[in-house]
Design a protein around this motif. Structure first.
Motif, mmCIF file in Angstrom:
data_model
loop_
_atom_site.group_PDB
_atom_site.id
_atom_site.type_symbol
_atom_site.label_atom_id
_atom_site.label_comp_id
_atom_site.label_asym_id
_atom_site.label_seq_id
_atom_site.Cartn_x
_atom_site.Cartn_y
_atom_site.Cartn_z
ATOM 1 N N SER A 141 0.829 -1.221 0.000
ATOM 2 C CA SER A 141 0.000 0.000 0.000
ATOM 3 C C SER A 141 0.857 1.263 0.000
ATOM 4 O O SER A 141 0.563 2.232 0.710
ATOM 5 C CB SER A 141 -0.944 0.004 1.207
ATOM 6 N N GLN A 166 2.801 0.289 4.451
ATOM 7 C CA GLN A 166 2.771 -0.680 5.532
ATOM 8 C C GLN A 166 3.936 -1.655 5.377
ATOM 9 O O GLN A 166 4.316 -2.024 4.262
ATOM 10 C CB GLN A 166 1.447 -1.432 5.539
ATOM 11 N N TYR A 167 4.465 -2.070 6.525
ATOM 12 C CA TYR A 167 5.619 -2.961 6.569
ATOM 13 C C TYR A 167 5.220 -4.270 7.238
ATOM 14 O O TYR A 167 4.598 -4.286 8.305
ATOM 15 C CB TYR A 167 6.753 -2.286 7.344
ATOM 16 N N HIS A 168 5.582 -5.383 6.599
ATOM 17 C CA HIS A 168 5.321 -6.724 7.130
ATOM 18 C C HIS A 168 6.665 -7.406 7.329
ATOM 19 O O HIS A 168 7.447 -7.541 6.379
ATOM 20 C CB HIS A 168 4.464 -7.529 6.150
ATOM 21 N N GLY A 173 2.216 -7.656 12.101
ATOM 22 C CA GLY A 173 1.954 -6.422 11.356
ATOM 23 C C GLY A 173 0.572 -6.463 10.716
ATOM 24 O O GLY A 173 -0.263 -7.315 11.048
ATOM 25 N N PRO A 174 0.312 -5.518 9.814
ATOM 26 C CA PRO A 174 1.289 -4.584 9.264
ATOM 27 C C PRO A 174 1.639 -3.447 10.221
ATOM 28 O O PRO A 174 0.852 -3.091 11.093
ATOM 29 C CB PRO A 174 0.583 -4.040 8.018
ATOM 30 N N TYR A 175 2.836 -2.919 10.017
ATOM 31 C CA TYR A 175 3.340 -1.806 10.804
ATOM 32 C C TYR A 175 3.580 -0.602 9.890
ATOM 33 O O TYR A 175 3.725 -0.761 8.676
ATOM 34 C CB TYR A 175 4.657 -2.201 11.493
ATOM 35 N N PRO A 176 3.656 0.607 10.434
ATOM 36 C CA PRO A 176 3.863 1.777 9.586
ATOM 37 C C PRO A 176 5.251 1.800 8.959
ATOM 38 O O PRO A 176 6.238 1.350 9.562
ATOM 39 C CB PRO A 176 3.663 2.953 10.548
ATOM 40 N N TYR A 177 5.300 2.335 7.762
ATOM 41 C CA TYR A 177 6.550 2.477 7.013
ATOM 42 C C TYR A 177 6.611 3.878 6.430
ATOM 43 O O TYR A 177 5.621 4.373 5.878
ATOM 44 C CB TYR A 177 6.615 1.440 5.896
ATOM 45 N N ARG A 201 2.966 5.638 13.680
ATOM 46 C CA ARG A 201 3.656 6.321 12.586
ATOM 47 C C ARG A 201 4.240 7.652 13.033
ATOM 48 O O ARG A 201 5.343 8.033 12.632
ATOM 49 C CB ARG A 201 2.685 6.538 11.416
#
Length: 242
Positions: A141, A166-168, A173-177, A201
């Motif tokens: 995304s 989003q970071y996997h 996750g997902p976690y913010p990127y 984030r």
């Protein structure tokens, strides 16, 4: 973006001190010395930041996003004299896991090549909004934004480009990127923040902004024209940490 309609190699009137062509590296050796001067250590991001493992990328390799949207390592192209990436860990806390930061400095033969690097970065996000990283990690995304002269980057960057998504990491996750790239003359600098459990984030944004500003400032100190007021200033190198 078609190459015939590409970016300008020059900065606007507020895009930092004038570049001194005599101070621009012409060889890989000199470019490597500039990379070493500009790259930040852990202290550049604040207290508690420590080197990750591996800490530095191989100096003769370059990340390439292939046709399947997978990142792979390749030899340096002809339009890159030197590049290096450092990786850091952000300390965790109650309810928070450790996040990651990366900082990259790349030196090109001239400003047009650095402008094209940023143009290609924008193309990559449009082409691959989902990207596969190494070790099973991936980004999804992805969304980009481009800043004109004077917007947020102020008088520090001739071009500024950022992406969020989003970071996997393969475990959750997902976690913010967040990733941000700026340019001064033939030098591009970039900082990425990879989130983790419990890390919002907004907690990552200051690391990205501070790291990028530090690197752009150092590039201007090294390459700015004499008499600009920002050239040849002395600064202490960042402590490398344990």
């Amino acid at each position: 973006m078609a190459r015939g309609a590409g970016p300008s190699a020059g900065g606007g009137p507020d895009a930092g001190p004038p570049l001194d062509p005599a101070r621009v590296p012409r060889t890989a050796e000199r470019a490597g010395e500039l990379v070493a001067r500009v790259l930040p250590g852990p202290d550049a991001f604040g207290p508690g930041i420590r080197p990750d493992r591996p800490y530095e990328s191989e100096p003769d390799r370059w990340p390439v996003l292939d046709r399947w949207c997978d990142w792979r390592s390749a030899p340096l192209p002809r339009d890159v004299l030197a590049t290096r990436t450092r990786t850091f860990r952000v300390p965790g806390g109650p309810g928070r896991a450790e996040a990651r930061l990366t900082a990259t400095v790349t030196v090109h033969p001239d400003a047009l090549d650095s402008a094209w690097e940023i143009a290609r970065s924008m193309e990559e996000v449009m082409r691959c909004p989902d990207q596969q990283l190494r070790e099973g990690r991936r980004l999804t995304s992805l969304f980009t934004s481009v800043l004109d002269y004077g917007e947020q980057a102020g008088d520090w960057a001739q071009d500024a480009f950022s992406e969020t998504g989003q970071y996997h990491d393969g475990t959750g996750g997902p976690y913010p990127y967040t990733w941000s790239q700026g340019r001064y003359g033939p030098v591009t600098v970039a900082v990425a923040a990879l989130g983790a459990r419990g890390v919002p984030r907004e907690a990552l944004a200051p690391y990205v902004a501070q790291g990028q500003a530090r690197m752009l400032h150092r590039a201007q100190l090294a390459l700015g024209r004499a008499g600009s007021g920002r050239e040849r200033a002395e600064y202490a190198p960042d402590r490398e940490g344990a």
